[in-house]
Design a protein around this motif. Structure first.
Motif, PDB file in Angstrom:
ATOM      1  N   LEU A  48      36.352  43.046  27.678  1.00 54.09           N
ATOM      2  CA  LEU A  48      35.054  43.067  28.348  1.00 54.09           C
ATOM      3  C   LEU A  48      35.036  44.181  29.397  1.00 54.09           C
ATOM      4  N   VAL A  49      36.091  44.271  30.183  1.00 54.83           N
ATOM      5  CA  VAL A  49      36.173  45.278  31.234  1.00 54.83           C
ATOM      6  C   VAL A  49      36.274  46.686  30.641  1.00 54.83           C
ATOM      7  N   SER A  50      36.952  46.798  29.507  1.00 51.71           N
ATOM      8  CA  SER A  50      37.123  48.120  28.888  1.00 51.71           C
ATOM      9  C   SER A  50      35.880  48.583  28.139  1.00 51.71           C
ATOM     10  N   GLY A  51      34.865  47.687  28.017  1.00 50.24           N
ATOM     11  CA  GLY A  51      33.623  48.053  27.350  1.00 50.24           C
ATOM     12  C   GLY A  51      33.579  47.768  25.870  1.00 50.24           C
ATOM     13  N   ARG A  52      34.626  47.127  25.353  1.00 49.02           N
ATOM     14  CA  ARG A  52      34.624  46.803  23.924  1.00 49.02           C
ATOM     15  C   ARG A  52      33.844  45.527  23.614  1.00 49.02           C
ATOM     16  N   LEU A  53      33.480  44.797  24.668  1.00 46.61           N
ATOM     17  CA  LEU A  53      32.646  43.601  24.524  1.00 46.61           C
ATOM     18  C   LEU A  53      31.456  43.708  25.464  1.00 46.61           C
ATOM     19  N   ASP A  54      30.370  43.002  25.082  1.00 44.14           N
ATOM     20  CA  ASP A  54      29.215  42.886  25.976  1.00 44.14           C
ATOM     21  C   ASP A  54      29.283  41.614  26.807  1.00 44.14           C
ATOM     22  N   ALA A  55      29.957  40.608  26.268  1.00 43.96           N
ATOM     23  CA  ALA A  55      30.049  39.316  26.959  1.00 43.96           C
ATOM     24  C   ALA A  55      31.236  38.553  26.394  1.00 43.96           C
ATOM     25  N   THR A  56      31.640  37.533  27.119  1.00 42.19           N
ATOM     26  CA  THR A  56      32.642  36.610  26.597  1.00 42.19           C
ATOM     27  C   THR A  56      32.219  35.196  26.981  1.00 42.19           C
ATOM     28  N   GLU A 112      37.726  31.276  38.000  1.00 47.56           N
ATOM     29  CA  GLU A 112      38.971  31.364  38.753  1.00 47.56           C
ATOM     30  C   GLU A 112      39.877  32.492  38.259  1.00 47.56           C
ATOM     31  N   SER A 113      39.893  32.731  36.940  1.00 50.50           N
ATOM     32  CA  SER A 113      40.856  33.667  36.373  1.00 50.50           C
ATOM     33  C   SER A 113      40.286  35.048  36.096  1.00 50.50           C
ATOM     34  N   PHE A 114      38.967  35.200  36.279  1.00 47.22           N
ATOM     35  CA  PHE A 114      38.367  36.501  36.018  1.00 47.22           C
ATOM     36  C   PHE A 114      37.396  36.924  37.114  1.00 47.22           C
ATOM     37  N   ILE A 115      36.315  36.184  37.284  1.00 43.98           N
ATOM     38  CA  ILE A 115      35.266  36.582  38.227  1.00 43.98           C
ATOM     39  C   ILE A 115      35.812  36.774  39.643  1.00 43.98           C
ATOM     40  N   LYS A 116      36.680  35.891  40.092  1.00 48.62           N
ATOM     41  CA  LYS A 116      37.188  35.939  41.464  1.00 48.62           C
ATOM     42  C   LYS A 116      38.394  36.860  41.634  1.00 48.62           C
ATOM     43  N   THR A 117      38.795  37.538  40.578  1.00 47.13           N
ATOM     44  CA  THR A 117      39.953  38.427  40.647  1.00 47.13           C
ATOM     45  C   THR A 117      39.501  39.884  40.733  1.00 47.13           C
ATOM     46  N   PRO A 118      40.394  40.783  41.104  1.00 38.39           N
ATOM     47  CA  PRO A 118      40.027  42.204  41.128  1.00 38.39           C
ATOM     48  C   PRO A 118      39.527  42.709  39.776  1.00 38.39           C
ATOM     49  N   LEU A 119      40.091  42.207  38.679  1.00 36.50           N
ATOM     50  CA  LEU A 119      39.660  42.630  37.346  1.00 36.50           C
ATOM     51  C   LEU A 119      38.196  42.310  37.107  1.00 36.50           C
ATOM     52  N   GLY A 120      37.724  41.195  37.677  1.00 35.78           N
ATOM     53  CA  GLY A 120      36.370  40.746  37.424  1.00 35.78           C
ATOM     54  C   GLY A 120      35.320  41.247  38.400  1.00 35.78           C
ATOM     55  N   GLN A 121      35.685  42.159  39.262  1.00 36.34           N
ATOM     56  CA  GLN A 121      34.711  42.703  40.207  1.00 36.34           C
ATOM     57  C   GLN A 121      33.581  43.412  39.454  1.00 36.34           C
ATOM     58  N   GLY A 122      32.335  43.056  39.809  1.00 35.50           N
ATOM     59  CA  GLY A 122      31.187  43.632  39.121  1.00 35.50           C
ATOM     60  C   GLY A 122      30.721  42.819  37.930  1.00 35.50           C
ATOM     61  N   TYR A 123      31.388  41.671  37.693  1.00 35.77           N
ATOM     62  CA  TYR A 123      30.999  40.780  36.588  1.00 35.77           C
ATOM     63  C   TYR A 123      30.537  39.443  37.154  1.00 35.77           C
ATOM     64  N   ALA A 124      29.773  38.702  36.364  1.00 35.34           N
ATOM     65  CA  ALA A 124      29.204  37.448  36.857  1.00 35.34           C
ATOM     66  C   ALA A 124      29.085  36.435  35.723  1.00 35.34           C
ATOM     67  N   LEU A 125      28.995  35.170  36.107  1.00 36.84           N
ATOM     68  CA  LEU A 125      28.668  34.094  35.168  1.00 36.84           C
ATOM     69  C   LEU A 125      27.172  34.153  34.900  1.00 36.84           C
ATOM     70  N   VAL A 126      26.792  34.148  33.630  1.00 34.01           N
ATOM     71  CA  VAL A 126      25.409  34.423  33.255  1.00 34.01           C
ATOM     72  C   VAL A 126      24.909  33.370  32.264  1.00 34.01           C
ATOM     73  N   GLY A 127      23.625  33.026  32.388  1.00 33.36           N
ATOM     74  CA  GLY A 127      22.980  32.180  31.399  1.00 33.36           C
ATOM     75  C   GLY A 127      23.172  30.692  31.625  1.00 33.36           C
ATOM     76  N   PRO A 128      22.684  29.884  30.683  1.00 34.23           N
ATOM     77  CA  PRO A 128      22.755  28.424  30.827  1.00 34.23           C
ATOM     78  C   PRO A 128      24.163  27.895  30.595  1.00 34.23           C
ATOM     79  N   ASP A 129      24.441  26.682  31.094  1.00 35.00           N
ATOM     80  CA  ASP A 129      25.688  26.002  30.755  1.00 35.00           C
ATOM     81  C   ASP A 129      25.724  25.768  29.250  1.00 35.00           C
ATOM     82  N   ILE A 130      26.886  25.966  28.651  1.00 36.29           N
ATOM     83  CA  ILE A 130      27.063  25.721  27.218  1.00 36.29           C
ATOM     84  C   ILE A 130      27.885  24.450  27.069  1.00 36.29           C
ATOM     85  N   ASN A 131      27.228  23.355  26.740  1.00 35.65           N
ATOM     86  CA  ASN A 131      27.924  22.065  26.697  1.00 35.65           C
ATOM     87  C   ASN A 131      27.383  21.131  25.627  1.00 35.65           C
ATOM     88  N   ASP A 132      26.901  21.675  24.513  1.00 37.14           N
ATOM     89  CA  ASP A 132      26.377  20.869  23.417  1.00 37.14           C
ATOM     90  C   ASP A 132      27.462  19.892  22.941  1.00 37.14           C
TER      91      ASP A 132
END
Length: 259
Positions: free
Chosen positions: A170-178, A187-207
Motif C-alpha cells: 500500500l505504501v509503495s503504491g502497488r495497492l489502492d487500499a487494504t 495499531e500496527s499501521f496507522i499509528k506507526t511511522p509507516l502509516g503516516q499519511g494513511y487513514a481508516l476509511v469507509g464503513p465498518d465491515i462486519n457482515d
C-alpha cells in the motif's frame, strides 16, 4: 489374579490413561505476525494479546501449553493432521469454517476497515473501489469477503501471506487500499511511522455472513472436550479479572464486543 482384582487393575489403568490425556500439553497454533494480537519480540519470543490470553487460559485450566508458530493459511490443515490441538490466532468463527473445525466461544469481536491514503472517501466499497487494487491476507475472512463481494463488483483483489506485506505494498503504491481488522490496522499501521499519511476509511465491515460472531479458538471437528474446557476458561478469566488485565496491557478500550 482373581477376577475382581483384574477388573480393578484394568479400571485403574483406564483412569490413569484418561488423567494423562487430560494433563497432556495442549499444542496451540499461532501466527506471530499480527501485532498487537501476536508477534515476536526482538529476542525472538512470542508476545501479544492472543499469546497472553492463551497462557491465561492454560493457567486457568491447569495444563501446560506449547506454541507452534506458522502462517495463518496453514492453521486449519495443521489442526486436521494433528500437528496442533488448537488454534488461537484471531480466527473468526464463521459458518464456512465450522464445516471443517469446531470453536470455543468468542474471546473478542472487532470489525474490519479499509486503509487508504488520508483524504479518500468510501461510501459504498462495491462502487467506490471498482477497478482499484485492494490487498487482503490470504485465507482470512477478509479474503473470503473480498472474493465474494469485492471481486464480483470489479475490485482487483490482491492476496498476501501476511497483512504486513499488504501494508508495505500500500505504501509503495502497488495497492489502492487494504482491508483488515480495525484494531490491527490502527495499531500496527496507522499509528506507526509507516502509516503516516494513511487513514481508516469507509464503513465498518462486519457482515455476520462472512465475519461470524467474533474470534474463537479452533479445535478439531468433534473435539467437544477441548472446545468446552476452553469456553469455560474464557468465562472464568473474564470473571476473575485476568482477561481485563491482559486486554488493558494492549488496548485502551474493550475489545470483547457485545455479549
Amino acid at each position: 489374579m482373581n477376577k475382581t482384582v483384574l477388573l480393578g487393575a484394568l479400571a485403574l489403568c483406564a483412569f490413569s490413561f484418561v488423567a494423562r490425556a487430560d494433563d497432556a500439553p495442549l499444542r496451540i497454533g499461532i501466527e506471530a505476525s499480527y501485532p498487537p494480537f501476536s508477534m515476536k519480540t526482538p529476542e525472538g519470543e512470542i508476545s501479544g494479546f492472543d499469546y497472553d490470553i492463551g497462557n491465561a487460559l492454560c493457567e486457568e485450566m491447569k495444563i501446560k501449553c506449547t506454541w507452534v508458530v506458522q502462517e495463518f493459511d496453514g492453521m486449519i490443515p495443521s489442526l486436521k493432521v494433528r500437528k496442533v490441538d488448537a488454534v488461537l490466532s484471531s480466527m473468526s468463527i464463521t459458518e464456512d469454517r465450522l464445516k471443517s473445525v469446531d470453536f470455543s466461544k468468542k474471546y473478542y469481536h472487532t470489525p474490519g476497515k479499509f486503509a487508504m491514503k488520508a483524504g479518500n472517501v468510501i461510501n459504498d466499497p462495491l462502487v467506490d473501489l471498482k477497478g482499484k487494487r485492494v490487498g487482503v491476507q490470504r485465507s482470512s475472512t477478509y479474503d473470503r469477503f473480498a472474493t465474494q463481494k469485492l471481486e464480483t463488483a470489479g475490485v482487483v483483489v490482491v492476496r498476501y501471506s501476511t497483512q504486513s506485506e499488504a501494508f508495505l505494498d500500500l505504501v509503495s503504491g502497488r495497492l489502492d487500499a487494504t482491508l483488515a481488522d480495525i484494531i490491527y490496522t490502527d495499531e500496527s499501521f496507522i499509528k506507526t511511522p509507516l502509516g503516516q499519511g494513511y487513514a481508516l476509511v469507509g464503513p465498518d465491515i462486519n457482515d455476520p455472513a462472512f465475519f461470524g460472531r467474533g474470534a474463537g479458538i479452533a479445535v478439531r471437528k468433534g473435539d467437544k472436550a477441548n472446545a468446552d474446557r476452553l469456553s469455560a476458561a474464557i468465562d472464568a478469566i473474564r470473571a476473575n479479572g485476568k482477561y481485563e488485565q491482559v486486554m488493558t496491557k494492549y488496548f485502551t478500550y474493550d475489545i470483547y464486543g457485545q455479549r
